[in-house]
Structures are given as structure tokens and as C-alpha cells.
Scaffold this active site. Structure first.
Site, short mmCIF file in Angstrom:
data_model
loop_
_atom_site.label_atom_id
_atom_site.label_comp_id
_atom_site.label_asym_id
_atom_site.label_seq_id
_atom_site.Cartn_x
_atom_site.Cartn_y
_atom_site.Cartn_z
N CYS A 32 0.81 -1.21 0.00
CA CYS A 32 0.00 0.00 0.00
C CYS A 32 0.85 1.26 0.00
CB CYS A 32 -0.96 0.02 1.19
SG CYS A 32 -2.28 1.22 0.97
N GLU A 148 -1.08 -2.22 -6.40
CA GLU A 148 0.02 -3.14 -6.15
C GLU A 148 0.64 -3.49 -7.49
OE1 GLU A 148 1.36 -3.62 -3.50
OE2 GLU A 148 -0.10 -3.42 -1.89
#
Length: 305
Positions: A32, A148
């Protein structure tokens, strides 16, 4: 215009998007490290601030110059929902702008926050940098997607991960304030995002994910009277497997200075697959002769090593 109390913007000036300092933060294997908040404040704030009026939300969005964000990166000021330590249960939530990258109150250098954009939920209650904030200063960080990266033969491919049914995500976070790193003497407020093991949906891209809180979990996390680490840790679980979806997006998002709708444009790309472990290198040691177990020696006979 209605005056919104307790909405003092973060005095820390975030690094300007596109500056050279930003490139330190692109770590595709870091959990993240980028997210989005494209949804208009009028649409998401009521979900996170149930006791606020539409007029107060509009005034705060204007004061903070809230705009659609397609590639939020560390060191930038981000929207944070929190309560003050010691407030009564059910107290009114606050909406503030904090710098992303937690700086502990004992730190003398703002740059320490560059290494604290995430905190592992499994050990957050033990770490000196996070332990006090874990029981006193918790927050929610609104998002409508996060990124991601997956390794491919052509380089690292970004994927945008969103709620499968559409709508907002509430990432669990911690916040701190520090006067030592501010030349003005005002406390600088900073925050971090908690992470946990990935669920089955996202594990093919990354083995970690942000802690995403739903429903009553959000109230429990923000409860200023809750200071039991064991009870709090029970909230920090992977999201259900059906909560999220993902899609490959433009590699424009790889560069933190890019913050436009093109960053979330879905493209054709290979579907994620579990990463294969690297092949084992042949041992240089001579093979050892194994003695087969014999009856009565207490060992378990097996056909496999």
C-alpha cells in the site's frame, strides 16, 4: 459559510508531486504505497462523518481544496478521519489532513516518516514507534482503490484494487503529532496505514494488503475509550475474499508525479499468477548416506524426504 471546528490543516508541507524526492518512495513490493480517492467528498464524507451536515462537509472540502486524486503517494497530505484521545464514546469524528508517513513524537527528523508509511498489524502493539498511537490515536483513511505491482517479463505491472461492488474502502491507520521536527513550533500530524496478510483474491499480486474495516469495525477502531490491545488486534484481519477486485492499469501510475485519470485506465495485461519460488541451487556437499529407520527405534518410517 459554516465554520468547521477542529479542521486545522496539517502544517507540514508535503513534497511537491513530480519533485525528485518522490522517486525514493516507489517500491512496488512495499505494501500500500499508493492509493486513490477519486470519489467526490460530498459522496464519501457522509459515510465516514455521520454526524456532519452537508454544509459542514462542503465547507471542509473547500477549505482543504479537496480534488479527485488518482495516484496518492507518501509524504503528501491525505484525508484522515479520527477522534481525539480521551474523547467520550460516540463523540463527533474529525476530518483532518495529515502527512502520510508517521513521525514518532520522539523523532528529530521528519524524514523518518519516509520509512513508516505502513505498520504491520502483527507487531504494531510491540513497536516503540507505534505502540502508544495504537492505543490512543487510531484513524480511518478513506480510499476508493489502491495499487500493487506484479513482476512480468516486460517490467512491473501495476494493478488497481477496488471494492468489487463499487464504493469506498476504510483503511485502518494510526496518527501521531510531533513538535520537534517543526521549525514553526506547531505540532506536525502524520499517519501510517496498517497492513495484514493478503486474502486469497489479492495474494497472487502481493502477500500483504491494507487492513480494511467494515461496518461496526470502523466504530470500534475509532472508539477513543478502547485501549485494550487484544481487542483492537482482533479487528486487524484480512478482508473477505469477495470484497475486492483488481485490474491492470496504465504504467503512468509508476511515476508519483502523474496524478490524472489516465493512471487508473484499465489495459490488457497478463492475469496475476502465484509467484514460483526460485529453483534450488545444487548442493556442493557430498550426499550423506541415510540410515533407514528400524522397527522399535522410535522413528517414523516414510518414503519421502
Amino acid at each position: 459559510m459554516i465554520h468547521c471546528r477542529n479542521l486545522t490543516p496539517n502544517p507540514a508541507r508535503p513534497i511537491r508531486p513530480g519533485s525528485e524526492s518522490f522517486f525514493f518512495f516507489w517500491q512496488p513490493r512495499a505494501v500500500c504505497g499508493r492509493f486513490t480517492l477519486r470519489t467526490p467528498a460530498a459522496a464519501w464524507a457522509q459515510e465516514f462523518l455521520p454526524l456532519w451536515s452537508e454544509e459542514e462537509i462542503a465547507a471542509a472540502a473547500t477549505e482543504y481544496a479537496i480534488a479527485a486524486r488518482y495516484n496518492i503517494a507518501p509524504t503528501q497530505s491525505i484525508s484522515v478521519i479520527h477522534t481525539e484521545a480521551g474523547a467520550s464514546a460516540g463523540s463527533r469524528r474529525q476530518w483532518s489532513l495529515f502527512r502520510w508517513g508517521l513521525v514518532p513524537p520522539w523523532a528529530d527528523d521528519l524524514a523518518i516518516g519516509n520509512r513508516m508509511i505502513n505498520a504491520r498489524s502483527e507487531t504494531v502493539h510491540e513497536k516503540n514507534s507505534f505502540r502508544k498511537a495504537f492505543v490512543q490515536r487510531r484513524c480511518l483513511i478513506p480510499a476508493d482503490g489502491y495499487f500493487e505491482w506484479m513482476k512480468t517479463p516486460d517490467g512491473k505491472q501495476p494493478y488497481l484494487i477496488e471494492r468489487a461492488s463499487g464504493g469506498m474502502l476504510a483503511m485502518a491507520g494510526l496518527w501521531e503529532q510531533n513538535k520537534r521536527v517543526s521549525s514553526s513550533g506547531h505540532a506536525i500530524r502524520t499517519c501510517t496505514i496498517l497492513t495484514t496478510a493478503a486474502n486469497e483474491t489479492t495474494a497472487t499480486i502481493h502477500d500483504r494488503m491494507p487492513v480494511l474495516l467494515e461496518g461496526d469495525q470502523r466504530d470500534a477502531w475509532l472508539d477513543p475509550q478502547q485501549d485494550d490491545p487484544t481487542a483492537l488486534r482482533r479487528l486487524l484481519q484480512p478482508a473477505s475474499n469477495d470484497l475486492l477486485k483488481y485490474a491492470p492499469v496504465s504504467r503512468l501510475v509508476n511515476r508519483p508525479g502523474n496524478d490524472s485519470p489516465e493512471c487508473v485506465q484499465v489495459i490488457d495485461a497478463p492475469q496475476p499468477s502465484p509467484e514460483k519460488p526460485p529453483p534450488k541451487k545444487p548442493s556442493r556437499k557430498p550426499p550423506t548416506k541415510k540410515t533407514p529407520p528400524t522397527a522399535g527405534d522410535g522413528s517414523q518410517a516414510t518414503l519421502f524426504d
